[in-house]
Design an enzyme around this catalytic site. Structure first.
Site, PDB file in Angstrom:
ATOM      1  N   HIS A 193      19.755   8.528 -17.097  1.00  0.00           N
ATOM      2  CA  HIS A 193      21.182   8.756 -17.468  1.00  0.00           C
ATOM      3  C   HIS A 193      21.964   7.370 -18.084  1.00  0.00           C
ATOM      4  O   HIS A 193      22.602   6.671 -17.177  1.00  0.00           O
ATOM      5  CB  HIS A 193      22.074   9.111 -16.054  1.00  0.00           C
ATOM      6  CG  HIS A 193      23.497   9.433 -16.132  1.00  0.00           C
ATOM      7  ND1 HIS A 193      23.984   9.803 -17.287  1.00  0.00           N
ATOM      8  CD2 HIS A 193      24.333   9.421 -14.964  1.00  0.00           C
ATOM      9  CE1 HIS A 193      25.304   9.995 -17.102  1.00  0.00           C
ATOM     10  NE2 HIS A 193      25.531   9.913 -15.727  1.00  0.00           N
ATOM     11  N   CYS A 240      30.967   8.967 -17.639  1.00  0.00           N
ATOM     12  CA  CYS A 240      29.645   9.691 -18.072  1.00  0.00           C
ATOM     13  C   CYS A 240      30.047  10.600 -19.003  1.00  0.00           C
ATOM     14  O   CYS A 240      28.801  11.143 -19.819  1.00  0.00           O
ATOM     15  CB  CYS A 240      28.849   9.878 -16.819  1.00  0.00           C
ATOM     16  SG  CYS A 240      28.706   8.780 -15.434  1.00  0.00           S
ATOM     17  N   CYS A 285      18.350  10.769  -6.886  1.00  0.00           N
ATOM     18  CA  CYS A 285      19.401  10.135  -7.663  1.00  0.00           C
ATOM     19  C   CYS A 285      18.984  10.165  -9.180  1.00  0.00           C
ATOM     20  O   CYS A 285      17.621   9.763  -9.497  1.00  0.00           O
ATOM     21  CB  CYS A 285      19.385   8.758  -7.018  1.00  0.00           C
ATOM     22  SG  CYS A 285      19.838   8.617  -5.582  1.00  0.00           S
TER      23      CYS A 285
HETATM   24  C1  LIG Z   1      19.349   5.395  -6.447  1.00  0.00           C
HETATM   25  C2  LIG Z   1      19.528   3.946  -7.038  1.00  0.00           C
HETATM   26  C3  LIG Z   1      20.442   3.189  -6.311  1.00  0.00           C
HETATM   27  C4  LIG Z   1      17.966   3.343  -6.929  1.00  0.00           C
HETATM   28  O1  LIG Z   1      18.067   1.987  -7.437  1.00  0.00           O
HETATM   29  P1  LIG Z   1      17.114   0.760  -6.960  1.00  0.00           P
HETATM   30  O2  LIG Z   1      17.273   0.730  -5.504  1.00  0.00           O
HETATM   31  O3  LIG Z   1      17.636  -0.618  -7.706  1.00  0.00           O
HETATM   32  O4  LIG Z   1      15.743   1.280  -7.203  1.00  0.00           O
HETATM   33  P2  LIG Z   1      15.074   1.137  -8.901  1.00  0.00           P
HETATM   34  O5  LIG Z   1      16.063   1.622  -9.662  1.00  0.00           O
HETATM   35  O6  LIG Z   1      14.497  -0.460  -8.799  1.00  0.00           O
HETATM   36  O7  LIG Z   1      13.915   2.226  -8.346  1.00  0.00           O
HETATM   37  C5  LIG Z   1      12.706   1.860  -7.400  1.00  0.00           C
HETATM   38  C6  LIG Z   1      11.564   2.466  -7.973  1.00  0.00           C
HETATM   39  O8  LIG Z   1      11.574   3.924  -7.765  1.00  0.00           O
HETATM   40  C7  LIG Z   1      11.604   4.500  -9.137  1.00  0.00           C
HETATM   41  N1  LIG Z   1      12.374   5.811  -9.396  1.00  0.00           N
HETATM   42  C8  LIG Z   1      14.025   5.325  -9.224  1.00  0.00           C
HETATM   43  N2  LIG Z   1      14.365   6.532  -9.385  1.00  0.00           N
HETATM   44  C9  LIG Z   1      13.423   7.465  -9.476  1.00  0.00           C
HETATM   45  C10 LIG Z   1      13.722   9.142  -9.817  1.00  0.00           C
HETATM   46  N3  LIG Z   1      14.815   9.660  -9.785  1.00  0.00           N
HETATM   47  N4  LIG Z   1      12.438   9.469  -9.958  1.00  0.00           N
HETATM   48  C11 LIG Z   1      11.433   8.782  -9.895  1.00  0.00           C
HETATM   49  N5  LIG Z   1      11.175   7.612  -9.731  1.00  0.00           N
HETATM   50  C12 LIG Z   1      12.277   6.896  -9.407  1.00  0.00           C
HETATM   51  C13 LIG Z   1      11.832   3.406 -10.254  1.00  0.00           C
HETATM   52  O9  LIG Z   1      10.925   3.589 -11.417  1.00  0.00           O
HETATM   53  C14 LIG Z   1      11.143   2.197  -9.342  1.00  0.00           C
HETATM   54  O10 LIG Z   1       9.733   2.151  -9.419  1.00  0.00           O
HETATM   55  P3  LIG Z   1       8.976   0.768  -9.632  1.00  0.00           P
HETATM   56  O11 LIG Z   1       9.295   0.306  -8.314  1.00  0.00           O
HETATM   57  O12 LIG Z   1       7.431   1.292  -9.555  1.00  0.00           O
HETATM   58  O13 LIG Z   1       9.324  -0.008 -10.433  1.00  0.00           O
HETATM   59  C15 LIG Z   1      19.894   3.845  -8.447  1.00  0.00           C
HETATM   60  O14 LIG Z   1      18.965   4.182  -9.381  1.00  0.00           O
HETATM   61  C16 LIG Z   1      21.189   4.471  -8.727  1.00  0.00           C
HETATM   62  O15 LIG Z   1      22.281   3.929  -8.585  1.00  0.00           O
HETATM   63  N6  LIG Z   1      21.344   5.703  -9.359  1.00  0.00           N
HETATM   64  C17 LIG Z   1      22.499   6.541  -9.681  1.00  0.00           C
HETATM   65  C18 LIG Z   1      23.159   5.734 -10.783  1.00  0.00           C
HETATM   66  C19 LIG Z   1      24.504   6.473 -11.004  1.00  0.00           C
HETATM   67  O16 LIG Z   1      25.524   6.478 -10.318  1.00  0.00           O
HETATM   68  N7  LIG Z   1      24.912   7.038 -12.254  1.00  0.00           N
HETATM   69  C20 LIG Z   1      26.153   7.407 -12.573  1.00  0.00           C
HETATM   70  C21 LIG Z   1      26.146   8.908 -12.078  1.00  0.00           C
HETATM   71  S1  LIG Z   1      27.622   9.775 -12.194  1.00  0.00           S
END
Ligand SMILES: CC(C)(COP(=O)(O)OP(=O)(O)OC[C@H]1O[C@@H](n2cnc3c(N)ncnc32)[C@H](O)[C@@H]1OP(=O)(O)O)[C@@H](O)C(=O)NCCC(=O)NCCS
Length: 388
Positions: free
Chosen positions: A337, A88, A211
């Site tokens: 991100h 990252c 997240c």
């Molecule tokens: C947390 C995580 C697992 C969720 O993934 P997911 O279960 O596939 O969920 P989605 O991305 O489909 O999000 C579900 C819903 O929540 C919303 N949402 C997700 N994150 C959000 C946030 N931070 N704030 C507001 N809404 C959020 C999405 O827009 C989606 O809305 P919708 O259903 O209306 O389309 C994923 O975003 C993730 O892995 N994040 C971390 C990424 C990471 O590790 N990056 C490197 C870090 S060093």
């Protein structure tokens, strides 16, 4: 060897979010073209190109991105083009490589960028690709992923210092509410602590709103020798502190779970180079990939005593109108991100703050800091920028 001063004279960025139909090459080209135009340089004046990217090889099957973008931009093919990777932190490494080339006098003008396309792949595929920065011969074998990694750190921080789940949630509320003003942010709806606390559990104690989301995006900057900067722009921003350090590739190797040593050492070096202290900083963009990261990073950067970061958030110190505004852009949690682009996305936000042009402007901001961590804190970059 004495080093020359280096300035940022142009910046460019796509929005961060779900950029359907926009390819990796197109996003990088758009951000770079904007930076070139903003700097007022001719394409023929650009002497080298660095680009950060993390997972395009794994999820898109695309490598050798630097040459791809140089061709797309129509730059001179006699210049070197190089992709750099540090999870990252990839875009911040590109910035630092550009800085080194200009500071040492090898070149006068260098273009740096970062790009990532994530939303075309499933969350499972992206999660697996992101986890590739964990040592796959040891901790990677346990199936640890980044939401799990930061949940472990959060649990330990709560156990050692009494940090509360509500304090984690307050980071999310602040960053969501900041992003309302930022046209480059993926999520621009304000939120409440209730909404954060009742969002879906991801890895205890982290909920969905703790997240950062995956995102597509690109950002770029044109660097030049400080003594030439005013030939191009009335608002140069000088890079007065810059450091990149190395941490551990597994959490179990760290002496403590509640601090990332690479952040501590990068901050120390950047502050030494700038001859400044944490209290001299007016505005910060730091690596809030998960809400506990904002608290741990702010402590490791020296802004708060270890263990006090949660209370600083609760007291409003890190709000836009607080003593130390953190992530006025919405941060990774709300802006998004796109991993390989994030470091230059942060620099973009700080440069706009220092030029007095930000949509969520910190009044009178003169000195800003970016902090960008990669993998399990395996790579860390800290930059200190100052308006002239
Ligand atoms: C947390 C995580 C697992 C969720 O993934 P997911 O279960 O596939 O969920 P989605 O991305 O489909 O999000 C579900 C819903 O929540 C919303 N949402 C997700 N994150 C959000 C946030 N931070 N704030 C507001 N809404 C959020 C999405 O827009 C989606 O809305 P919708 O259903 O209306 O389309 C994923 O975003 C993730 O892995 N994040 C971390 C990424 C990471 O590790 N990056 C490197 C870090 S060093």
């Amino acid at each position: 060897m004495g080093l020359r001063g280096v300035s940022i004279i142009g910046i460019g960025s796509t929005p961060f979010g779900i950029l359907e139909g926009r390819t990796l090459k197109e996003m990088a080209t758009v951000a770079c073209n904007e930076a070139i135009k903003d700097a007022g340089v001719e394409r023929s004046q650009i002497q080298a190109f660095y680009i950060g990217n993390y997972i395009a090889g794994m999820i898109l099957g695309q490598e050798t991105i630097a040459a791809l973008v140089v061709n797309s931009l129509g730059l001179n093919r006699e210049i070197p083009s190089t992709k750099v990777e540090g999870a990252c932190s990839s875009a911040s490494i590109a910035l630092r490589q550009g800085h080194l080339l200009v500071a040492t006098g090898v070149y006068d003008i260098v273009l740096v960028a970062g790009v990532e396309k994530m939303t075309s792949a499933s969350t499972e595929k992206v999660t697996q690709a992101l986890a590739s920065s964990i040592d796959m011969e040891t901790e990677g074998l346990t199936g640890l992923t980044f939401p799990g990694y930061w949940a472990l750190i959060a649990q330990r921080h709560m156990y050692e210092f009494g940090t509360t789940i509500e304090q984690l949630g307050m980071v999310s509320v602040k960053n969501h509410n900041n992003a309302v003003f930022n046209p480059r942010a993926r999520f621009r709806d304000p939120t409440t602590l209730d909404e954060v606390m009742s969002s879906r559990l991801i890895t205890d104690p982290l909920k969905l709103f703790d997240c950062c989301p995956v995102a597509d995006g690109a950002a770029a900057a044109v660097l030049c020798a400080a003594e030439m900067a005013e030939d191009f722009t009335k608002k140069p921003v000088d890079i007065i502190g810059i450091a990149q350090t190395t941490g551990y590739s597994s959490l179990y190797e760290q002496a403590q779970l509640v601090t990332l040593p690479a952040t501590v050492s990068a901050a120390k070096k950047a502050f030494e180079m700038a001859k400044l202290k944490p209290e001299d900083i007016d505005v910060v963009e730091l690596h809030d990939c998960f809400t506990p990261a904002e608290i741990v990073d702010a402590e490791d950067l020296g802004f708060f005593e270890k263990g006090k970061g949660g209370w600083a958030v609760e007291e409003g110190i890190t709000q836009v109108d607080g003593r130390l505004p953190i992530n006025a852009s919405g941060g990774l949690i709300s802006k998004g991100h796109p991993v390989g682009a994030t470091g230059l996305g942060q620099a973009y936000e700080i440069v706009k703050q220092l030029r007095g042009e930000h949509e969520n402007q910190i009044k009178g901001a003169e000195i800003g800091l970016t902090h960008n961590a990669g993998g399990t804190g395996a790579v860390c970059c800290v930059n200190i920028l100052k308006r002239r």
